[in-house]
Scaffold this motif. Structure first.
Motif, mmCIF file in Angstrom:
data_model
loop_
_atom_site.group_PDB
_atom_site.id
_atom_site.type_symbol
_atom_site.label_atom_id
_atom_site.label_comp_id
_atom_site.label_asym_id
_atom_site.label_seq_id
_atom_site.Cartn_x
_atom_site.Cartn_y
_atom_site.Cartn_z
ATOM 1 N N ALA A 1 0.840 -1.213 0.000
ATOM 2 C CA ALA A 1 0.000 0.000 0.000
ATOM 3 C C ALA A 1 0.868 1.253 0.000
ATOM 4 C CB ALA A 1 -0.929 -0.004 1.201
ATOM 5 N N ALA A 2 1.955 1.218 0.760
ATOM 6 C CA ALA A 2 2.859 2.372 0.798
ATOM 7 C C ALA A 2 4.287 1.873 0.980
ATOM 8 C CB ALA A 2 2.478 3.318 1.921
ATOM 9 N N PRO B 1 -6.660 -3.176 -5.060
ATOM 10 C CA PRO B 1 -6.104 -2.219 -4.097
ATOM 11 C C PRO B 1 -5.406 -1.066 -4.820
ATOM 12 C CG PRO B 1 -4.594 -4.051 -4.360
ATOM 13 C CD PRO B 1 -5.782 -4.339 -5.260
ATOM 14 N N SER B 2 -4.998 -0.044 -4.077
ATOM 15 C CA SER B 2 -4.041 0.962 -4.564
ATOM 16 C C SER B 2 -2.673 0.536 -4.073
ATOM 17 C CB SER B 2 -4.361 2.341 -3.988
ATOM 18 O OG SER B 2 -5.422 2.942 -4.683
ATOM 19 N N SER B 3 -1.739 0.304 -4.999
ATOM 20 C CA SER B 3 -0.427 -0.228 -4.595
ATOM 21 C C SER B 3 0.712 0.665 -5.047
ATOM 22 C CB SER B 3 -0.198 -1.616 -5.212
ATOM 23 O OG SER B 3 -1.309 -2.459 -5.034
ATOM 24 N N ASP B 4 1.819 0.554 -4.330
ATOM 25 C CA ASP B 4 3.108 1.050 -4.809
ATOM 26 C C ASP B 4 3.830 -0.141 -5.426
ATOM 27 O OD1 ASP B 4 2.487 3.443 -3.655
ATOM 28 O OD2 ASP B 4 4.104 3.420 -2.166
ATOM 29 N N VAL C 1 -3.762 -17.425 -18.943
ATOM 30 C CA VAL C 1 -3.944 -16.005 -19.252
ATOM 31 C C VAL C 1 -3.666 -15.163 -18.010
ATOM 32 C CG1 VAL C 1 -5.538 -14.282 -20.187
ATOM 33 C CG2 VAL C 1 -5.852 -16.690 -20.782
ATOM 34 N N GLU C 2 -2.871 -14.112 -18.187
ATOM 35 C CA GLU C 2 -2.766 -13.075 -17.159
ATOM 36 C C GLU C 2 -3.561 -11.886 -17.691
ATOM 37 O OE1 GLU C 2 -1.468 -12.314 -14.105
ATOM 38 O OE2 GLU C 2 -0.744 -14.328 -13.627
ATOM 39 N N MET C 3 -4.711 -11.655 -17.073
ATOM 40 C CA MET C 3 -5.714 -10.747 -17.607
ATOM 41 C C MET C 3 -5.846 -9.555 -16.659
ATOM 42 S SD MET C 3 -9.539 -12.147 -18.152
ATOM 43 C CE MET C 3 -9.291 -13.381 -19.379
ATOM 44 N N TYR C 4 -6.145 -8.384 -17.209
ATOM 45 C CA TYR C 4 -6.295 -7.173 -16.391
ATOM 46 C C TYR C 4 -7.706 -7.149 -15.814
ATOM 47 C CZ TYR C 4 -4.849 -2.365 -15.229
ATOM 48 O OH TYR C 4 -4.460 -1.207 -14.589
ATOM 49 N N VAL C 5 -7.846 -7.599 -14.562
ATOM 50 C CA VAL C 5 -9.154 -7.704 -13.905
ATOM 51 C C VAL C 5 -9.145 -6.848 -12.637
ATOM 52 C CG1 VAL C 5 -10.815 -9.298 -12.832
ATOM 53 C CG2 VAL C 5 -9.479 -10.037 -14.829
ATOM 54 N N PRO C 6 -9.474 -5.551 -12.747
ATOM 55 C CA PRO C 6 -9.445 -4.681 -11.573
ATOM 56 C C PRO C 6 -10.684 -4.854 -10.700
ATOM 57 C CG PRO C 6 -10.010 -3.403 -13.510
ATOM 58 C CD PRO C 6 -9.808 -4.807 -13.984
ATOM 59 N N PHE C 7 -11.769 -5.323 -11.302
ATOM 60 C CA PHE C 7 -13.000 -5.651 -10.580
ATOM 61 C C PHE C 7 -13.375 -7.058 -11.028
ATOM 62 C CE2 PHE C 7 -12.800 -1.064 -11.129
ATOM 63 C CZ PHE C 7 -12.834 -0.665 -9.798
ATOM 64 N N SER D 1 -1.041 -15.261 -10.741
ATOM 65 C CA SER D 1 -0.250 -14.435 -9.810
ATOM 66 C C SER D 1 -1.109 -13.773 -8.741
ATOM 67 C CB SER D 1 0.462 -13.337 -10.590
ATOM 68 O OG SER D 1 -0.500 -12.451 -11.127
ATOM 69 N N GLY D 2 -2.429 -13.857 -8.909
ATOM 70 C CA GLY D 2 -3.312 -13.094 -8.033
ATOM 71 C C GLY D 2 -3.872 -11.870 -8.741
ATOM 72 N N GLY D 3 -3.245 -11.524 -9.858
ATOM 73 C CA GLY D 3 -3.781 -10.490 -10.751
ATOM 74 C C GLY D 3 -3.842 -9.091 -10.161
ATOM 75 N N VAL D 4 -4.534 -8.222 -10.888
ATOM 76 C CA VAL D 4 -4.696 -6.823 -10.483
ATOM 77 C C VAL D 4 -5.507 -6.741 -9.182
ATOM 78 C CG1 VAL D 4 -5.567 -4.569 -11.222
ATOM 79 C CG2 VAL D 4 -4.537 -6.105 -12.906
ATOM 80 N N LEU D 5 -6.367 -7.740 -8.931
ATOM 81 C CA LEU D 5 -7.163 -7.742 -7.694
ATOM 82 C C LEU D 5 -6.279 -7.848 -6.453
ATOM 83 C CD1 LEU D 5 -10.273 -9.978 -8.472
ATOM 84 C CD2 LEU D 5 -10.259 -7.553 -7.912
ATOM 85 N N SER D 6 -5.042 -8.352 -6.630
ATOM 86 C CA SER D 6 -4.166 -8.538 -5.474
ATOM 87 C C SER D 6 -3.012 -7.533 -5.423
ATOM 88 C CB SER D 6 -3.596 -9.952 -5.470
ATOM 89 O OG SER D 6 -4.655 -10.890 -5.476
ATOM 90 N N SER D 7 -2.652 -6.953 -6.559
ATOM 91 C CA SER D 7 -1.589 -5.923 -6.603
ATOM 92 C C SER D 7 -1.939 -4.964 -7.724
ATOM 93 C CB SER D 7 -0.221 -6.531 -6.934
ATOM 94 O OG SER D 7 0.071 -7.628 -6.120
ATOM 95 N N ASN D 8 -2.028 -3.684 -7.431
ATOM 96 C CA ASN D 8 -2.394 -2.753 -8.497
ATOM 97 C C ASN D 8 -1.621 -1.447 -8.452
ATOM 98 O OD1 ASN D 8 -3.798 -1.767 -10.749
ATOM 99 N ND2 ASN D 8 -5.306 -0.747 -9.451
#
Lengths: 388, 355
Positions: free
Chosen positions: A18-19, A208-211, A280-286, A325-332
């Protein structure tokens, strides 16, 4: 016209959080780039050009940060190109770098993307009103929720499909040492009990919002031959854009996404993506974007994406694993999120994905999108060089 | 990796268009400013949006004052059916480089490149401080004119030029701009008061709004679309350290290296369009590029006559190519810059077929 074949020989990611108050922006990009160089057993001197991507400059409050980052990227005396294509930028960064190799302009190119979201507030950064335009009210979720509802109405999907995706991705993330959100013991019941944010999207179904940062080293045939580990080969790559808002825009399955995937499949000689692509590694933010993009990318017929999810096919052990990898839902880290998808696809075909490796993955798709579902970047990588 | 390599494919600039550059354009949105330029450049070739193989643009969110500002500008292109498209968050000259590379890979035969900047929306002197090192430098708010003045002072101290020499550069550029209907400032512009010593108003670029677009085409496609294509012999760009204390401000090694790699020194050029926003920077660039008195310098009036941020570099390429199209140049050099005190530099060389 013959293109130089392009290989991925180095991959580096930061620990996403997160930070990341322990590093500056320069420290963050160097952490990723240093790991990519170590993976490829190359030094800064081997890098001929740098392509850097990130989402809006407002997220860190630095205008054109590539200028300030020139030294940190080992770029002094070299060409630096700064790419910005909204949320798809990580994918575009890899594709612009790949073109430099394919055109034989440079032998070895560093593609690096980052976001240090803790420097600002992405929710409000994305909510600025624009005259005469529909504002992105209350962040990205407020914009995308109506399109998810449209998908549910159109496909007849049961309302619980999104939570299946969220649970799967967060469980996958536990196998990825770089993942930001780690929730050991997370149950489906807990996902379903999480607060509703933008109906039908629940808290646990959001990114999430990630660094974080990600870096790739791309090189030519000769560079690949010298690589200490198995390279990933680029079999096809494309970008497509369409306007944000216009009469007839299909927000559930934008044509730009379909055209982009079709171009990649044409380049790679893929006629049946469901059978010929291993993961597939897909961009899934929601979460709901997994079934939506399964259809958009041609892995399921229109209206059937949710059936694939419900069948368990997209689980790590399923027949078409998605977001291992857990995708965008786990690191963004927004600007890097697309490049992470592309990098994770390459890790899979190199057999270096560790605990989230898909056995025998030979062809894996990386996908990114951005803006109001208007910018798309896709690549397909394989364990063997392209034949044509 | 020294010396120029001839690109694997012949690619040319076949058309160029730009807006009149003006102090302020409050009455038009970015899309409205772009539309006429995009239409003009397409009309020059008879192409439509759907015929273009690749599109790339350059701009900056910080000038627009909002994130993702380029997404709305895309509406001006009419990206339907969907197009193969990309964007650089910097001067459009770098979008030109990306498009050139794309055409060399063979993935496309034509490309549309455009850039725009409404510099009048804020105070560029203040805004540009945000592109400095965010931890050590930006908090001090050193503005772009002050940093340029440091560089001018270094040149004067080194005995390379004096204030009269600076004035001569500005006078020559603005005299040339009289023949440029798009220019914002031209003719007899007073030297003015000091802004930051030794730079006077006359040594600094005007603040203004504008847009530009050009079309690239490969091989025979270029010959079909343009009577005398401006063939791109090479393009290269290089960056230097950000910290001003790590650089010799009187020199521009990145420009020299980019020129070498672009093949600029292989044969003499007859024309050069240099992106020098401040009068002393033309002197730095001219020395780095070894341009003699026989080279026609900035026939458009250069960045001292019009300086729409993020478009001014692309305009240099368009101006150089247009000279070739019209038969007024056989081999021209175009230069673009980004960052404080010429930190990042791009050089392109274009040529016409022998007559």
């Amino acid at each position: 016209m013959s293109k130089e074949p392009v290989a991925v020989v180095g991959i580096g990611q930061t620990r996403h959080a997160a930070a990341r108050q322990d590093v500056s922006i320069a420290g963050l990009v160097r952490e990723a780039a240093g790991r990519a160089l170590a993976d490829a057993e190359l030094t800064w001197a081997d890098v001929e050009a740098v392509v850097i991507g990130k989402a809006p400059d407002f997220f860190e409050g630095v205008m054109m940060p590539e200028l300030y980052l020139a030294e940190a990227l080992g770029a002094v005396g070299k060409p630096v190109t700064r790419v910005h294509t909204a949320g798809s930028v990580g994918g575009s960064t890899a594709l612009v770098a790949a073109d430099l190799v394919a055109a034989r302009a440079h032998r070895t190119v560093l593609a690096v993307a980052f976001e240090k979201q803790s420097e600002s507030n992405a929710m409000w950064g994305l909510s600025l009103p624009v005259p005469f335009q529909q504002p992105l009210l209350a962040g990205a979720g407020g914009f995308f929720a109506p399109h998810v509802r449209a998908y549910i109405r159109r496909s007849g999907a049961p309302p619980t499909v999104g939570t299946l995706v969220a649970h799967k991705d967060r469980v996958n993330a536990l196998r990825n040492p770089f993942a930001h959100i780690r929730e050991p013991g997370l149950t489906l019941e807990r996902v379903r009990a999480s607060p509703m944010l933008w109906d039908p999207i629940r808290y646990s179904e959001t990114c999430p919002s990630s660094d974080g940062a990600c870096a790739l080293l791309l090189t030519d045939r000769l560079g690949a031959r010298r690589s200490p580990r198995r390279p990933a080969w680029l079999l096809g790559g494309a970008m497509r854009s369409e306007p944000t808002l216009f009469a007839g825009k299909d927000f559930v399955s934008p044509r730009a996404g379909r055209d982009c995937a079709a171009d990649v499949y044409r380049q790679a000689g893929i006629t049946d993506p469901r059978r010929e692509i291993d993961a597939v590694e897909m961009y899934v933010p929601f979460s709901w974007y997994e079934p939506m993009w399964l259809e958009n990318l041609g892995f399921a017929d229109p209206g059937d994406g949710w059936r694939l999810v419900e069948s368990g096919a997209t689980a790590l052990e399923g027949e078409l694993p998605v977001d291992m990898s857990g995708g965008v839902l786990s690191s963004n880290p927004i600007g890097a999120s697309g490049l992470i998808r592309f990098a994770e696809a390459a890790l899979q075909v190199r057999g270096l994905a560790g605990a989230h490796q898909v056995d025998g993955a030979r062809r894996v798709l990386g996908h990114a999108y951005g803006g109001g579902s208007q910018f798309f970047a896709v690549w397909l990588v394989g364990d063997r060089p392209p034949t044509s | 990796m020294t010396g120029a390599r001839r690109p694997a494919r012949d690619v040319a600039v076949v058309a160029f268009a730009q807006t009149p550059h003006r102090r302020a354009t409050e009455e038009v949105s970015e899309v409205e400013m772009l539309m006429p330029v995009l239409h003009a450049v397409l009309a020059r070739t008879g192409l439509r949006t759907a015929d273009i193989g690749f599109t790339c643009s350059g701009s900056s969110d910080y000038l627009a004052g909002r994130p993702f500002s380029f997404t709305l500008a895309l509406d001006g292109v009419g990206a339907w059916p969907p197009i193969a498209e990309s964007h650089v968050e910097t001067d459009g000259a770098w979008a030109f480089h990306e498009a050139w590379i794309k055409l060399i890979t063979g993935a496309a035969d034509t490309a549309l490149v455009y850039a725009w900047g409404k510099s009048s929306a804020g105070s560029p002197r203040d805004i540009l401080t945000r592109q400095l090192d965010p931890y050590y430098l930006a908090p001090l708010w050193p503005d772009s004119v002050s940093l340029a003045a440091l560089q001018a002072r270094a040149l004067i101290d080194a005995g390379v030029v004096d204030e009269r020499g600076l004035a001569a550069v500005a006078t020559r550029n603005r005299a040339a701009a009289v023949a440029n209907p798009h220019a914002q400032l031209s003719g007899d512009v007073p030297r003015g008061d000091y802004v930051v010593r030794p730079l006077r108003t006359g040594d600094c670029p005007p603040v203004g709004d504008g847009a530009a677009a050009l079309i690239l085409a490969a091989g025979d496609r270029a010959r079909e679309l343009c009577e005398r294509p401006a063939w791109i012999r090479g393009v290269d760009h290089r960056v230097e350290a950000h910290a001003l204390g790590l650089r010799d401000l009187t020199d521009s090694p990145s420009t020299r290296l980019a020129a070498e790699r672009a093949g600029a020194f292989d044969r003499p050029v007859d024309t050069a369009e240099l992106h020098a926003p401040f009068s002393h920077q033309e002197i730095v660039l001219r020395r780095a590029l070894r341009l003699g008195d026989d080279v026609l310098l900035n026939p458009s009036g250069g960045a001292l006559a019009a300086h729409p941020l993020m478009a001014a570099g692309l305009i240099r390429i368009g101006e150089a190519a247009t000279r070739v199209h019209r038969g007024r140049s056989d081999r021209a050099l175009a230069h673009a810059t980004s960052g404080p005190c010429l930190q990042q530099n791009l050089v392109a060389v274009v040529e016409g077929d022998l007559r």
